[in-house]
Design a protein around this motif. Structure first.
Motif, short mmCIF file in Angstrom:
data_model
loop_
_atom_site.label_atom_id
_atom_site.label_comp_id
_atom_site.label_asym_id
_atom_site.label_seq_id
_atom_site.Cartn_x
_atom_site.Cartn_y
_atom_site.Cartn_z
N ARG A 1 0.88 -1.27 0.00
CA ARG A 1 0.07 0.22 -0.11
C ARG A 1 1.06 1.39 0.02
NH1 ARG A 1 -4.55 -2.79 -1.19
NH2 ARG A 1 -5.76 -0.71 -1.11
N CYS A 2 2.18 1.07 -0.09
CA CYS A 2 3.17 2.32 -0.27
C CYS A 2 2.31 3.43 -1.25
CB CYS A 2 4.65 2.02 -0.83
SG CYS A 2 5.41 3.44 -0.98
N VAL A 3 2.24 4.47 -0.77
CA VAL A 3 1.64 5.51 -1.45
C VAL A 3 2.44 5.95 -2.96
CG1 VAL A 3 0.33 6.55 0.37
CG2 VAL A 3 2.49 7.57 -0.08
N TYR A 4 3.46 5.72 -3.06
CA TYR A 4 4.43 6.00 -4.12
C TYR A 4 4.11 5.09 -5.05
CZ TYR A 4 6.43 9.36 -0.79
OH TYR A 4 6.53 10.35 0.16
N PHE A 5 4.00 3.90 -4.71
CA PHE A 5 3.86 2.62 -5.47
C PHE A 5 2.71 2.74 -6.52
CE2 PHE A 5 1.93 -1.49 -6.34
CZ PHE A 5 2.80 -1.88 -7.14
N ARG A 6 1.50 3.75 -5.83
CA ARG A 6 0.35 3.55 -6.29
C ARG A 6 -0.06 4.78 -7.15
NH1 ARG A 6 -3.32 -0.24 -3.73
NH2 ARG A 6 -4.92 1.13 -4.23
N PRO B 1 8.25 8.46 -8.65
CA PRO B 1 9.28 7.45 -9.11
C PRO B 1 8.94 6.36 -7.97
CG PRO B 1 10.62 9.58 -8.07
CD PRO B 1 8.95 9.74 -8.29
N CYS B 2 9.51 5.18 -8.41
CA CYS B 2 9.15 4.01 -7.31
C CYS B 2 9.99 3.05 -7.86
CB CYS B 2 7.78 3.69 -7.21
SG CYS B 2 7.49 2.07 -6.28
N ASN B 3 11.18 2.42 -7.31
CA ASN B 3 11.72 1.11 -7.64
C ASN B 3 10.97 -0.06 -7.83
OD1 ASN B 3 14.21 2.43 -7.76
ND2 ASN B 3 14.74 2.16 -5.75
N LYS B 4 10.01 -0.30 -7.23
CA LYS B 4 9.31 -1.31 -7.26
C LYS B 4 8.39 -1.50 -8.56
CE LYS B 4 7.14 -3.16 -3.52
NZ LYS B 4 7.88 -4.78 -3.46
N ARG B 5 7.86 -0.22 -8.85
CA ARG B 5 6.92 -0.14 -10.09
C ARG B 5 7.97 0.14 -11.31
NH1 ARG B 5 5.38 4.63 -11.28
NH2 ARG B 5 5.31 5.28 -8.98
N GLY C 1 14.27 5.06 -8.37
CA GLY C 1 14.44 5.45 -6.82
C GLY C 1 13.19 5.28 -5.81
N CYS C 2 13.59 5.49 -4.77
CA CYS C 2 12.40 5.07 -3.53
C CYS C 2 12.13 6.54 -2.87
CB CYS C 2 13.12 4.08 -2.55
SG CYS C 2 12.01 3.83 -1.27
N PRO C 3 11.40 7.33 -3.19
CA PRO C 3 10.88 8.61 -2.73
C PRO C 3 10.45 8.45 -1.23
CG PRO C 3 9.17 7.99 -4.05
CD PRO C 3 10.64 7.23 -4.42
N GLU D 1 18.01 -0.38 0.52
CA GLU D 1 18.02 1.03 0.19
C GLU D 1 17.25 1.14 -1.00
OE1 GLU D 1 22.12 1.90 -1.64
OE2 GLU D 1 22.61 -0.03 -1.43
N HIS D 2 16.77 0.29 -1.59
CA HIS D 2 16.03 0.25 -2.95
C HIS D 2 14.41 0.23 -2.52
CE1 HIS D 2 19.63 -0.07 -5.05
NE2 HIS D 2 19.91 -1.07 -4.19
N CYS D 3 14.14 -0.29 -1.50
CA CYS D 3 12.51 -0.34 -1.21
C CYS D 3 12.08 -0.49 0.34
CB CYS D 3 12.00 -1.29 -2.15
SG CYS D 3 10.50 -1.63 -1.91
N ILE D 4 11.43 -0.13 1.04
CA ILE D 4 11.10 -0.06 2.31
C ILE D 4 9.61 -0.60 2.45
CG2 ILE D 4 13.19 1.20 3.26
CD1 ILE D 4 10.80 3.43 3.65
N ALA D 5 8.91 -1.12 1.30
CA ALA D 5 7.62 -1.28 1.30
C ALA D 5 7.10 -2.44 2.47
CB ALA D 5 7.13 -1.63 -0.05
N THR D 6 6.05 -2.14 2.88
CA THR D 6 5.55 -3.37 3.86
C THR D 6 4.71 -4.22 3.08
OG1 THR D 6 5.21 -1.57 5.20
CG2 THR D 6 4.34 -3.50 6.15
S1 SF4 Z 1 9.14 1.90 -0.40
FE1 SF4 Z 1 9.13 0.47 -2.38
S2 SF4 Z 1 7.24 0.61 -3.06
FE2 SF4 Z 1 7.35 2.26 -1.98
S3 SF4 Z 1 8.42 4.20 -3.23
FE3 SF4 Z 1 9.85 3.02 -2.16
S4 SF4 Z 1 10.33 1.49 -3.88
FE4 SF4 Z 1 8.33 2.16 -4.12
#
Ligand code: SF4
Ligand code: FAD
Length: 333
Positions: free
Chosen positions: A124-129, A134-138, A143-145, A161-166
């Motif tokens: 549910r990370c708001v940046y992913f959606r 930017p969003c490394n997962k998507r 980057g990972c804001p 360092e690339h993603c902290i999504a739950t």
């Molecule tokens: S935590 Fe993961 S899903 Fe959220 S913005 Fe960073 S890379 Fe994307």
């Protein structure tokens, strides 16, 4: 919303063959299965997912809950979350699973959501959606804001360092404590994957969330034979009492004999990048008396490697209290 082709494969084999044409089974897959649709359709409306083809698996024969020959339980991929939570065998033998599912979403969502869909729900990370961000997962490499931004809800265990999504699932936390196995039918045949190996840590490739390959269809989940006399509970702490994801949660499956813990299976939710089994907490408990001091020591062990972000340091203490209290609730102590 983009256009897509909608198909209804007649058999699991046809579903696998159809999905095998995809370039990936991970973020951005060009062919997607749809079950309850409660995750996928939201992400398609947001243009986070833009599959060219959607394969409806709701009519496949994957909707049964059955006993297994070894005394465990087989749960079909399209069994609705509400049916699973209210099944008499689940309520009797695996109450932690029933409680976890009922702690999630809303009654209407649980009536649609399926076992496999829940396993594969997205962060549910708001940046992913938000495709404007930017969003490394998507979009790998952008980057990972969240690391310097809105991260109150995000993970403190298993981050990179690339993603902290739950991982947002409640059901998966209970399944981790119950040591579930995920069964997959793919182009090369069937595989059985322990739940601890099904979801991946983000590492340097956060867009890759599971071990699934193109074509892989989750057909069912099995639970081992219930541990007799085990004490189970699921405790979820969140900002409001319903219709909200966990800030911290704990699933407990504990056996106590002669006043001492003889077996412990513990998993945490709301704090990990995947459903978070804690061997550290389990090791801290086995052989010890079931009392609050030992429960707190187990919670300290579980969170020892936690790495907070700018807005979620509070989760460390919250998760410790959640786990300690869940252990007290499970043991009535
Ligand atoms: S935590 Fe993961 S899903 Fe959220 S913005 Fe960073 S890379 Fe994307
Ligand atoms: C407002 C809201 C609140 C929520 N709150 C919570 C909560 O508090 N706790 C919680 O745990 N969850 C919560 N959820 C999430 C909910 O549990 C999931 O959306 C649901 O479980 C997904 O199941 P589904 O069948 O609808 O999946 P779908 O949306 O149909 O599919 C999800 C993903 O799984 C894939 N998939 C589905 N079936 C298979 C299969 N058999 N094999 C391979 N891939 C498959 C799809 O391709 C898709 O990528 C919430 C959802 C919403 C919308």
């Amino acid at each position: 919303m983009h256009t897509f082709e909608f198909k209804r494969p007649a058999s699991p084999q046809a579903a696998v063959a159809g999905a095998a044409r995809a370039k990936t089974a991970q973020q951005g897959a060009d062919v997607r299965f749809i079950a309850g649709g409660t995750t996928l359709l939201d992400l398609m409306k947001l243009d986070v997912e833009t599959p060219a083809q959607v394969l409806d698996i709701n009519r496949l024969p994957l909707d049964k809950i059955e006993a297994t020959p070894d005394g465990g339980l087989k749960i079909g991929a399209t069994v609705r979350n509400s049916d699973l939570a209210n099944h008499p065998s689940v309520k009797r033998d695996y109450p932690v699973l029933s409680e976890a599912i009922l702690a999630g979403a809303s009654a209407q969502l649980r009536n649609m959501a399926t076992t496999a869909g829940n396993l594969l729900q997205r962060t549910r990370c708001v940046y992913f959606r938000d495709t404007a961000m930017p969003c490394n997962k998507r979009e790998p490499g952008t980057g990972c804001p969240a690391i310097t931004g809105a991260n109150r809800m995000l993970a403190i265990l298993g981050t990179s360092e690339h993603c902290i999504a739950t991982n947002p699932s409640d059901m998966c936390v209970a399944m981790a404590a119950l040591e579930a196995t995920i069964h997959v039918q793919g182009v090369k045949g069937t595989r059985a994957i322990p739940i601890g190996e099904f979801h991946l840590l983000p590492g340097s490739t956060p867009s890759r969330e599971t071990v699934l390959e193109p074509g892989d269809l989750v057909t069912h989940v099995t639970l081992p034979r219930p541990t007799s006399g085990s004490k189970q509970t699921y405790l979820k702490l969140r900002d409001r009492a319903s219709y909200e994801f966990a800030l911290a949660s704990a699933a407990i499956v504990l056996t106590i004999a002669g006043g001492k813990v003889t077996r412990a299976r513990i998993a945490l939710g709301g704090v990990g990048t995947k459903p978070w089994r804690s061997p550290e907490a389990e090791a801290a408990l086995v052989g010890k008396a079931g009392n609050t001091a030992n429960f707190r020591a187990a919670a300290e062990a579980a969170l020892r490697n936690a790495k907070p972000q700018s807005e979620n340091k509070f989760k460390i203490e919250l998760a410790k209290r959640c786990l300690t209290h869940a252990l007290q609730l499970a043991t009535n102590s």
